[in-house]
Write a protein that holds these residues in place. Structure first.
Motif, mmCIF file in Angstrom:
data_model
loop_
_atom_site.group_PDB
_atom_site.id
_atom_site.type_symbol
_atom_site.label_atom_id
_atom_site.label_comp_id
_atom_site.label_asym_id
_atom_site.label_seq_id
_atom_site.Cartn_x
_atom_site.Cartn_y
_atom_site.Cartn_z
ATOM 1 N N ARG A 85 0.825 -1.222 0.000
ATOM 2 C CA ARG A 85 0.000 0.000 0.000
ATOM 3 C C ARG A 85 0.850 1.259 0.000
ATOM 4 N N VAL A 86 2.006 1.225 0.686
ATOM 5 C CA VAL A 86 2.867 2.414 0.805
ATOM 6 C C VAL A 86 4.067 2.214 -0.120
ATOM 7 N N ARG A 87 4.016 2.854 -1.267
ATOM 8 C CA ARG A 87 4.975 2.590 -2.342
ATOM 9 C C ARG A 87 6.408 2.955 -1.949
ATOM 10 N N PHE A 88 6.601 4.128 -1.381
ATOM 11 C CA PHE A 88 7.968 4.556 -1.061
ATOM 12 C C PHE A 88 8.614 3.642 -0.026
ATOM 13 N N LEU A 89 7.789 3.120 0.914
ATOM 14 C CA LEU A 89 8.309 2.196 1.919
ATOM 15 C C LEU A 89 8.715 0.877 1.264
ATOM 16 N N ARG A 90 7.877 0.409 0.319
ATOM 17 C CA ARG A 90 8.199 -0.836 -0.376
ATOM 18 C C ARG A 90 9.499 -0.705 -1.170
ATOM 19 N N ILE A 91 9.662 0.405 -1.865
ATOM 20 C CA ILE A 91 10.871 0.613 -2.672
ATOM 21 C C ILE A 91 12.109 0.618 -1.780
ATOM 22 N N GLY A 92 11.988 1.212 -0.588
ATOM 23 C CA GLY A 92 13.134 1.274 0.310
ATOM 24 C C GLY A 92 13.472 -0.047 0.970
ATOM 25 N N VAL A 93 12.444 -0.866 1.248
ATOM 26 C CA VAL A 93 12.651 -2.096 2.028
ATOM 27 C C VAL A 93 12.826 -3.329 1.139
ATOM 28 N N GLU A 94 12.285 -3.275 -0.074
ATOM 29 C CA GLU A 94 12.246 -4.467 -0.919
ATOM 30 C C GLU A 94 13.609 -5.112 -1.165
ATOM 31 N N PRO A 95 14.694 -4.335 -1.409
ATOM 32 C CA PRO A 95 15.997 -4.992 -1.606
ATOM 33 C C PRO A 95 16.439 -5.827 -0.416
ATOM 34 N N TYR A 96 16.135 -5.360 0.796
ATOM 35 C CA TYR A 96 16.511 -6.104 1.995
ATOM 36 C C TYR A 96 15.677 -7.385 2.131
ATOM 37 N N ILE A 97 14.404 -7.282 1.783
ATOM 38 C CA ILE A 97 13.540 -8.462 1.837
ATOM 39 C C ILE A 97 14.046 -9.526 0.876
ATOM 40 N N MET A 98 14.372 -9.114 -0.356
ATOM 41 C CA MET A 98 14.849 -10.068 -1.355
ATOM 42 C C MET A 98 16.183 -10.684 -0.928
ATOM 43 N N ALA A 99 17.055 -9.856 -0.356
ATOM 44 C CA ALA A 99 18.362 -10.363 0.083
ATOM 45 C C ALA A 99 18.202 -11.380 1.203
ATOM 46 N N LEU A 100 17.328 -11.078 2.179
ATOM 47 C CA LEU A 100 17.122 -12.001 3.294
ATOM 48 C C LEU A 100 16.375 -13.253 2.848
ATOM 49 N N VAL A 132 9.032 -16.471 7.718
ATOM 50 C CA VAL A 132 8.339 -15.209 7.493
ATOM 51 C C VAL A 132 8.433 -14.718 6.049
ATOM 52 N N PHE A 133 9.535 -14.957 5.367
ATOM 53 C CA PHE A 133 9.741 -14.314 4.071
ATOM 54 C C PHE A 133 8.852 -14.850 2.953
ATOM 55 N N PRO A 134 8.545 -16.162 2.884
ATOM 56 C CA PRO A 134 7.562 -16.582 1.872
ATOM 57 C C PRO A 134 6.199 -15.931 2.065
ATOM 58 N N VAL A 135 5.752 -15.799 3.322
ATOM 59 C CA VAL A 135 4.470 -15.148 3.600
ATOM 60 C C VAL A 135 4.530 -13.679 3.199
ATOM 61 N N LEU A 136 5.587 -13.010 3.603
ATOM 62 C CA LEU A 136 5.745 -11.582 3.320
ATOM 63 C C LEU A 136 5.818 -11.327 1.817
ATOM 64 N N TYR A 137 6.654 -12.083 1.130
ATOM 65 C CA TYR A 137 6.864 -11.853 -0.305
ATOM 66 C C TYR A 137 5.594 -12.119 -1.100
ATOM 67 N N ASN A 138 4.909 -13.222 -0.822
ATOM 68 C CA ASN A 138 3.695 -13.549 -1.565
ATOM 69 C C ASN A 138 2.562 -12.573 -1.264
ATOM 70 N N THR A 139 2.492 -12.093 -0.025
ATOM 71 C CA THR A 139 1.475 -11.099 0.317
ATOM 72 C C THR A 139 1.714 -9.797 -0.444
ATOM 73 N N VAL A 140 2.958 -9.363 -0.505
ATOM 74 C CA VAL A 140 3.286 -8.142 -1.256
ATOM 75 C C VAL A 140 2.898 -8.298 -2.724
ATOM 76 N N GLU A 141 3.287 -9.428 -3.310
ATOM 77 C CA GLU A 141 2.994 -9.633 -4.731
ATOM 78 C C GLU A 141 1.493 -9.738 -4.968
ATOM 79 N N GLY A 142 0.770 -10.380 -4.062
ATOM 80 C CA GLY A 142 -0.681 -10.471 -4.204
ATOM 81 C C GLY A 142 -1.347 -9.120 -4.111
ATOM 82 N N ALA A 143 -0.933 -8.310 -3.142
ATOM 83 C CA ALA A 143 -1.536 -6.986 -2.977
ATOM 84 C C ALA A 143 -1.184 -6.068 -4.145
ATOM 85 N N ARG A 144 0.008 -6.219 -4.696
ATOM 86 C CA ARG A 144 0.402 -5.383 -5.831
ATOM 87 C C ARG A 144 -0.363 -5.749 -7.100
#
Length: 251
Positions: A85-100, A132-144
């Motif tokens: 929902r919050v685009r700027f937050l996603r852009i800032g955090v997404e690289p860390y999520i993918m790395a982890l 946590v990361f499969p849940v987080l990643y799939n939720t982000v992609e679903g909401a997007r």
């Protein structure tokens, strides 16, 4: 009804029986130092259950798994919706999520050990990080993937932000989240055993380690067999829930 059930599930049960037969034959054809037959595995499992040791260790592992897995769900799903929902937050955090997400979590266990020591809390953290990361990643992609038209229609009816989350984002995203949940079940089980191996030895991980040290191949296979059954059962349950929410969204 019985005929329909048999027709639908017959390939599954045939596959299970073939797998058991192959396991039995392979176990009898090789040294029992490496592998034991299915029949001996079941006998060993029954002996562990009768002794009461298996039940105690299973309960310890279950508490660890449930605590870490529930925390992963409680964090992964709301955070995924927020990031979508919050685009700027996603852009800032997404690289860390993918790395982890791509990081082998076993490599972090020594760091967690040095930071938190032994005990229940660091083991929960390990399970949480695995799950946590499969849940987080799939939720982000679903909401997007929500169609912008749905958001616009909701706004045109002057829906509040909370109503938008409750009536549009959550129903649409749940099937994607459940896909992540099914993926995280297997990862959480791996994290549970890894935590019990490398941190304080308890639960099914301790059973496996003790059996290995005593060259008790039957005990090792019995513990692994139960872990596999739990994983398959939970993943099939997750699939049923996912299919339910898919029908809900389509309806």
């Amino acid at each position: 009804m019985p005929y329909t059930y048999l027709r639908r599930h017959l390939p599954f049960w045939i596959s299970i029986l073939i797998g058991i037969a192959i396991w039995e034959i392979a176990g009898r054809s090789t040294s029992q130092a490496f592998m034991v037959p299915f029949s001996e595995t079941i006998v060993t499992l029954w002996q562990l259950i009768k002794s009461g040791e298996f039940g105690r260790q299973l309960l310890e592992s279950a508490k660890l798994f449930v605590t870490g897995f529930v925390l992963a769900l409680a964090v992964g799903m709301p955070l995924g919706l927020l990031l979508a929902r919050v685009r700027f937050l996603r852009i800032g955090v997404e690289p860390y999520i993918m790395a982890l997400y791509a990081t082998p979590m076993v490599a972090l266990i020594p760091f967690i050990l040095s930071l938190m020591g032994f005990g229940f809390a660091p083991k929960v953290l390990v399970v949480f990080l695995f799950a946590v990361f499969p849940v987080l990643y799939n939720t982000v992609e679903g909401a997007r993937s929500i169609k912008p038209e749905l958001i616009e229609v909701a706004k045109s009816f002057r829906s509040s932000e909370w109503a938008l989350w409750r009536e549009v984002m959550l129903p649409y995203t749940l099937p994607y989240t459940m896909t992540g949940v099914r993926q995280s079940i297997g990862r959480a089980l791996v994290g549970m055993i890894a935590a019990e191996f490398f941190l304080s030895s308890t639960g099914l991980g301790q059973l496996i380690m003790t059996a290995s040290q005593n060259f008790d191949t039957g005990g090792v296979f019995a513990s692994i067999f139960v872990i596999g059954l739990i994983g398959v059962g939970l993943m099939r349950l997750g699939l049923k829930i996912e299919q339910h929410f898919v029908r809900w969204r389509q309806g």
